[in-house]
Design an enzyme around this catalytic site. Structure first.
Site, PDB file in Angstrom:
ATOM      1  CE  LYS A 105      -7.470  13.011  23.424  1.00 28.63           C
ATOM      2  NZ  LYS A 105      -8.826  12.381  23.585  1.00 28.63           N
ATOM      3  NE  ARG A 109     -11.621   2.922  23.839  1.00 29.06           N
ATOM      4  CZ  ARG A 109     -11.863   1.915  24.673  1.00 29.06           C
ATOM      5  NH1 ARG A 109     -12.133   0.702  24.210  1.00 29.06           N
ATOM      6  NH2 ARG A 109     -11.824   2.094  25.977  1.00 29.06           N
TER       7      ARG A 109
HETATM    8  N1  LIG Z   1      -6.247   5.175  13.693  1.00 30.74           N
HETATM    9  C1  LIG Z   1      -5.791   6.268  14.290  1.00 30.74           C
HETATM   10  N2  LIG Z   1      -4.573   6.724  14.031  1.00 30.74           N
HETATM   11  C2  LIG Z   1      -4.111   7.816  14.628  1.00 30.74           C
HETATM   12  N3  LIG Z   1      -4.806   8.550  15.528  1.00 30.74           N
HETATM   13  C3  LIG Z   1      -6.028   8.134  15.807  1.00 30.74           C
HETATM   14  C4  LIG Z   1      -6.583   6.988  15.228  1.00 30.74           C
HETATM   15  N4  LIG Z   1      -7.807   6.830  15.745  1.00 30.74           N
HETATM   16  C5  LIG Z   1      -8.001   7.836  16.609  1.00 30.74           C
HETATM   17  N5  LIG Z   1      -6.926   8.627  16.624  1.00 30.74           N
HETATM   18  C6  LIG Z   1      -6.753   9.840  17.424  1.00 30.74           C
HETATM   19  O1  LIG Z   1      -6.269   9.495  18.713  1.00 30.74           O
HETATM   20  C7  LIG Z   1      -6.715  10.470  19.622  1.00 30.74           C
HETATM   21  C8  LIG Z   1      -7.391   9.777  20.769  1.00 30.74           C
HETATM   22  O2  LIG Z   1      -6.406   9.019  21.412  1.00 30.74           O
HETATM   23  P1  LIG Z   1      -6.742   7.996  22.548  1.00 30.74           P
HETATM   24  O3  LIG Z   1      -7.726   6.999  22.056  1.00 30.74           O
HETATM   25  O4  LIG Z   1      -5.456   7.455  23.044  1.00 30.74           O
HETATM   26  O5  LIG Z   1      -7.440   8.940  23.621  1.00 30.74           O
HETATM   27  S1  LIG Z   1      -7.554   8.663  25.183  1.00 30.74           S
HETATM   28  O6  LIG Z   1      -6.251   8.892  25.776  1.00 30.74           O
HETATM   29  O7  LIG Z   1      -8.038   7.297  25.366  1.00 30.74           O
HETATM   30  O8  LIG Z   1      -8.539   9.684  25.631  1.00 30.74           O
HETATM   31  C9  LIG Z   1      -7.635  11.398  18.871  1.00 30.74           C
HETATM   32  O9  LIG Z   1      -6.868  12.514  18.474  1.00 30.74           O
HETATM   33  P2  LIG Z   1      -7.460  13.971  18.243  1.00 30.74           P
HETATM   34  O10 LIG Z   1      -8.580  13.820  17.259  1.00 30.74           O
HETATM   35  O11 LIG Z   1      -6.330  14.775  17.708  1.00 30.74           O
HETATM   36  O12 LIG Z   1      -7.939  14.464  19.581  1.00 30.74           O
HETATM   37  C10 LIG Z   1      -8.035  10.543  17.697  1.00 30.74           C
HETATM   38  O13 LIG Z   1      -8.434  11.283  16.577  1.00 30.74           O
END
Ligand SMILES: Nc1ncnc2c1ncn2[C@@H]1O[C@H](COP(=O)(O)OS(=O)(=O)O)[C@@H](OP(=O)(O)O)[C@H]1O
Length: 256
Positions: A105, A109
């Protein structure tokens, strides 16, 4: 009159029994004759059925293949890459030289999608979970999950649970001690909320975040650091393990 009827009936019964015995004997002779003729035409193994654990091992033994960990000369035969082959280019699947190891999270991705826009980077589409769940399948299996790359292209994979997997640092080091490690870090509080929200969306009966995050569920009391979403935010704890196997210079931290 009654006595005479009885005597006839006994004779009839005797005759019937004798007849039945004779017909049984004839049937037996006939069927054993057919069976012996059929078995003459059958292949020999039918007489000696092979018991599973008696199967000669030599038929199933395989030779040991040495798997190259860093690169392979195996050409991808998929028709998709025909154009490359026609141009004398041979895409091959290689083990990753860089890994996005976490954190869950953190935005892993998004990071992977941004990096793979670069033409010299190719990434495994989904999380392969090799260093945590699928390690027993071996490096050959892992490599088969990587996209084919051309010379000069870099293979990358992301599985955020590697960061917290106890055995992962040693296993990654065994694959390639020069592996580059990317860690996306995020404010542990918002990360925990994101983690909880994902879990709660799958389990509607789950307690509220406040009930889970505080010891005894009392709002305002001590934060329960043994609760998964909070525990995972104690980055230093997991990082210490990675630093036993990799120099800090091989780790890149990305935030926000
Ligand atoms: N560009 C960018 N910058 C910052 N944060 C971002 C970005 N893109 C995605 N997100 C937020 O990252 C959260 C998902 O993280 P992951 O992709 O690592 O998820 S996972 O572990 O693979 O399930 C998820 O957080 P939450 O929406 O708070 O759940 C995404 O919104």
């Amino acid at each position: 009159m009654i006595a005479m009827d009885f005597s006839i009936s006994r004779k009839t019964i005797f005759a019937l029994i004798t007849l039945a015995a004779i017909s049984f004997y004839i049937t037996y002779l006939f069927s054993s004759c057919i069976a012996s003729n059929m078995s003459k035409g059958m292949p020999k193994w039918r007489h000696n059925p092979v018991v599973a654990n008696e199967i000669p091992l030599i038929q199933y033994s395989t030779s040991v293949r040495v798997v190259s960990l860093l690169e392979s000369n195996e050409t991808d035969i998929s028709p998709k890459y025909r154009l490359f082959r026609e141009q004398g280019l041979h895409p091959v699947r290689q083990l990753p030289s860089a890994l996005v190891i976490g954190v869950k999270k953190g935005g892993t991705r998004a990071l992977l999608e941004f990096i793979r826009i670069h033409p010299d980077v190719r990434a495994a589409g989904s999380e392969v979970h090799f260093f945590d769940k699928n390690y027993h399948r071996g490096f050959q299996w892992y490599r088969s999950h990587m996209p084919p790359t051309l010379e000069g292209q870099l293979t990358i994979e992301k599985t955020p649970s590697y960061f917290i997997t106890k055995e992962a640092p040693r296993r990654v080091q065994m694959m390639n001690p020069s592996t580059k490690l990317l860690v996306v870090v995020r404010d542990p509080v918002t990360r925990a909320i994101s983690d909880y929200t994902q879990a709660a969306s799958k389990k509607p009966e789950m307690k509220t975040f406040e009930e889970m995050v505080f010891i005894n569920g009392t709002v305002g009391s001590i934060v329960d650091t043994s609760w998964g979403p909070v525990k995972l935010g104690l980055y230093y704890k997991y990082l210490t393990r990675w630093l036993k196997f990799f120099p800090l210079s091989q780790l890149l931290f990305i935030s926000d």
